[in-house]
Write a protein that holds these residues in place. Structure first.
Motif, short mmCIF file in Angstrom:
data_model
loop_
_atom_site.label_atom_id
_atom_site.label_comp_id
_atom_site.label_asym_id
_atom_site.label_seq_id
_atom_site.Cartn_x
_atom_site.Cartn_y
_atom_site.Cartn_z
N ALA A 246 0.83 -1.20 0.00
CA ALA A 246 0.00 0.00 0.00
C ALA A 246 0.87 1.25 0.00
CB ALA A 246 -0.92 0.01 1.21
N ALA A 247 0.45 2.23 -0.80
CA ALA A 247 1.23 3.45 -0.92
C ALA A 247 1.25 4.25 0.38
CB ALA A 247 0.67 4.31 -2.06
N GLY A 248 0.10 4.37 1.04
CA GLY A 248 0.04 5.19 2.24
C GLY A 248 -0.93 4.67 3.27
N THR A 249 -0.87 5.26 4.46
CA THR A 249 -1.76 4.85 5.54
C THR A 249 -3.23 5.06 5.17
OG1 THR A 249 -0.04 5.45 7.14
CG2 THR A 249 -2.26 5.18 7.99
N THR B 75 3.44 -1.44 3.98
CA THR B 75 2.68 -0.20 3.95
C THR B 75 3.59 1.02 3.88
OG1 THR B 75 2.63 -0.09 6.37
CG2 THR B 75 0.82 -1.25 5.29
N ASP B 76 2.99 2.12 3.47
CA ASP B 76 3.67 3.42 3.42
C ASP B 76 4.92 3.40 2.56
OD1 ASP B 76 1.80 4.77 5.01
OD2 ASP B 76 2.77 4.08 6.85
N VAL B 77 4.77 2.92 1.33
CA VAL B 77 5.90 2.87 0.39
C VAL B 77 5.56 3.59 -0.91
CG1 VAL B 77 7.00 0.80 1.35
CG2 VAL B 77 5.15 0.55 -0.33
N GLY B 78 4.81 4.67 -0.80
CA GLY B 78 4.38 5.42 -1.98
C GLY B 78 5.54 6.08 -2.70
N VAL B 79 5.29 6.51 -3.94
CA VAL B 79 6.35 7.01 -4.80
C VAL B 79 6.85 8.39 -4.40
CG1 VAL B 79 5.57 5.64 -6.76
CG2 VAL B 79 4.71 7.98 -6.48
N ALA B 80 6.15 9.09 -3.49
CA ALA B 80 6.66 10.38 -3.03
C ALA B 80 8.00 10.23 -2.30
CB ALA B 80 5.64 11.06 -2.12
N GLY B 81 8.24 9.04 -1.78
CA GLY B 81 9.55 8.69 -1.20
C GLY B 81 10.01 7.41 -1.86
N ILE B 82 10.52 7.51 -3.08
CA ILE B 82 10.77 6.34 -3.92
C ILE B 82 11.73 5.36 -3.27
CG2 ILE B 82 12.70 7.35 -5.21
CD1 ILE B 82 9.81 5.26 -6.68
N HIS B 83 12.59 5.85 -2.37
CA HIS B 83 13.54 4.96 -1.70
C HIS B 83 12.83 3.90 -0.88
CE1 HIS B 83 12.45 8.03 1.22
NE2 HIS B 83 12.84 7.22 2.18
N ARG B 84 11.61 4.20 -0.42
CA ARG B 84 10.92 3.26 0.46
C ARG B 84 10.54 1.97 -0.26
NH1 ARG B 84 6.48 7.40 2.83
NH2 ARG B 84 6.12 7.53 0.57
N ILE B 85 10.04 2.07 -1.48
CA ILE B 85 9.68 0.85 -2.21
C ILE B 85 10.93 0.11 -2.66
CG2 ILE B 85 9.45 1.99 -4.46
CD1 ILE B 85 7.33 -0.93 -3.06
N LEU B 86 12.00 0.83 -2.95
CA LEU B 86 13.26 0.17 -3.33
C LEU B 86 13.82 -0.62 -2.15
CD1 LEU B 86 14.90 3.06 -5.39
CD2 LEU B 86 13.65 1.06 -6.26
N GLU B 87 13.75 -0.02 -0.96
CA GLU B 87 14.23 -0.72 0.23
C GLU B 87 13.35 -1.92 0.59
OE1 GLU B 87 14.23 2.41 3.07
OE2 GLU B 87 16.10 3.31 2.35
N ALA B 88 12.07 -1.83 0.26
CA ALA B 88 11.15 -2.92 0.59
C ALA B 88 11.21 -4.08 -0.39
CB ALA B 88 9.72 -2.39 0.66
N ARG B 89 11.89 -3.93 -1.51
CA ARG B 89 11.88 -4.95 -2.56
C ARG B 89 12.20 -6.36 -2.05
NH1 ARG B 89 14.79 -7.79 -6.21
NH2 ARG B 89 13.90 -7.98 -8.33
N PRO B 90 13.20 -6.55 -1.16
CA PRO B 90 13.46 -7.91 -0.68
C PRO B 90 12.27 -8.57 0.01
CG PRO B 90 15.31 -6.48 -0.17
CD PRO B 90 14.19 -5.60 -0.65
N ARG B 91 11.34 -7.77 0.51
CA ARG B 91 10.20 -8.32 1.23
C ARG B 91 9.13 -8.86 0.29
NH1 ARG B 91 7.96 -4.03 5.29
NH2 ARG B 91 6.62 -5.81 5.78
N PHE B 92 9.13 -8.43 -0.99
CA PHE B 92 8.11 -8.93 -1.91
C PHE B 92 8.67 -9.61 -3.15
CE2 PHE B 92 8.62 -4.38 -3.02
CZ PHE B 92 8.89 -4.47 -4.38
N ALA B 93 9.99 -9.65 -3.27
CA ALA B 93 10.60 -10.20 -4.50
C ALA B 93 10.35 -11.69 -4.66
CB ALA B 93 12.10 -9.92 -4.50
N ASP B 94 10.07 -12.41 -3.57
CA ASP B 94 9.84 -13.85 -3.65
C ASP B 94 8.36 -14.22 -3.48
OD1 ASP B 94 12.55 -14.43 -4.02
OD2 ASP B 94 12.93 -14.42 -1.87
N ALA B 95 7.49 -13.23 -3.48
CA ALA B 95 6.05 -13.52 -3.35
C ALA B 95 5.55 -14.22 -4.61
CB ALA B 95 5.28 -12.24 -3.11
#
Length: 223
Positions: A93-96, A120-140
């Motif tokens: 999810a992008a935001g709360t 949660t809270d990995v919206g594109v306004a802070g693009i680093h957040r989704i990049l940092e979260a990638r290991p958490r969803f790369a194997d889904a």
């Protein structure tokens, strides 16, 4: 319980593998309670689900069915044993503010037989957040990506991994968001391949789609 205002589809599980789900919006608390009771009687070995509960329905069901599991954020209730999970769906999810839709999606994923991993809270306004979260969803096994505003997050995620992805536009945003229409159009016009889109705020539909993918993959892989 006998009633003359609804005809339940008690054969849906035999046709599709999943029992009917109660859509709570527009129904009285008593109607939702009766439908849940009847579905549970027909499928005692499998959790039945109701979505879009009103606060009044939430209170009535909590009092009448203390063994049921209610989620006030998701506006859902599950009644009966959840199926053994196979496969994993990452619910991103992008935001709360997208939380209610994400919660509905996660509850649905679990009720339909897969695991749900919330990010949660990995919206594109802070693009680093989704990049940092990638290991958490790369194997889904499947992804649900939820965003309002301009709806850009699914395109970003779709460019990071090659996992089946269902995008959910939400009605979160200011006036020109048009109640989620801008996010819907943004997702439909995604340049990332493999992105499919459900209707605005439809966490339930996304949850069913992703869970069916994940549980098939997980069962085949023995996990």
């Amino acid at each position: 319980m006998e009633h003359d205002w609804a005809t339940l589809d008690l054969h849906r599980a035999a046709r599709t593998g999943d029992p009917e789900v109660v859509y709570g919006a527009g129904k009285t608390p008593e109607q939702v309670l009766t439908l849940l009771h009847d579905l549970h009687e027909a499928h005692p070995d499998r959790a039945v689900l109701a979505t879009r509960l009103t606060p009044e329905a939430h209170d009535v069901i909590a009092a009448a069915l203390p063994e049921a599991t209610l989620d006030a954020v998701a506006r859902t209730v599950t009644y009966g044993p959840l199926p053994e999970p196979h496969g994993t769906v990452a619910v991103i999810a992008a935001g709360t503010s997208d939380g209610p839709v994400a919660a509905e999606a996660a509850v649905t994923v679990r009720a339909f037989g897969a695991r749900a991993e919330r990010i949660t809270d990995v919206g594109v306004a802070g693009i680093h957040r989704i990049l940092e979260a990638r290991p958490r969803f790369a194997d889904a096994d499947a992804l649900i990506v939820i965003a309002g505003m301009e709806g850009a997050l699914p395109s970003v995620v779709g460019g990071l991994v090659g996992i089946p992805l269902v995008a959910v536009p939400t009605s979160v945003g200011y006036g020109a968001n048009f109640g989620g229409l801008s996010a819907l159009l943004g997702m439909l016009n995604s340049c990332a391949p493999g992105v499919v889109v459900v209707n605005i705020d439809n966490g339930f539909g996304a949850g069913v789609h992703a869970a069916r993918i994940a549980r098939a993959v997980g069962a085949q892989a023995g996990r």
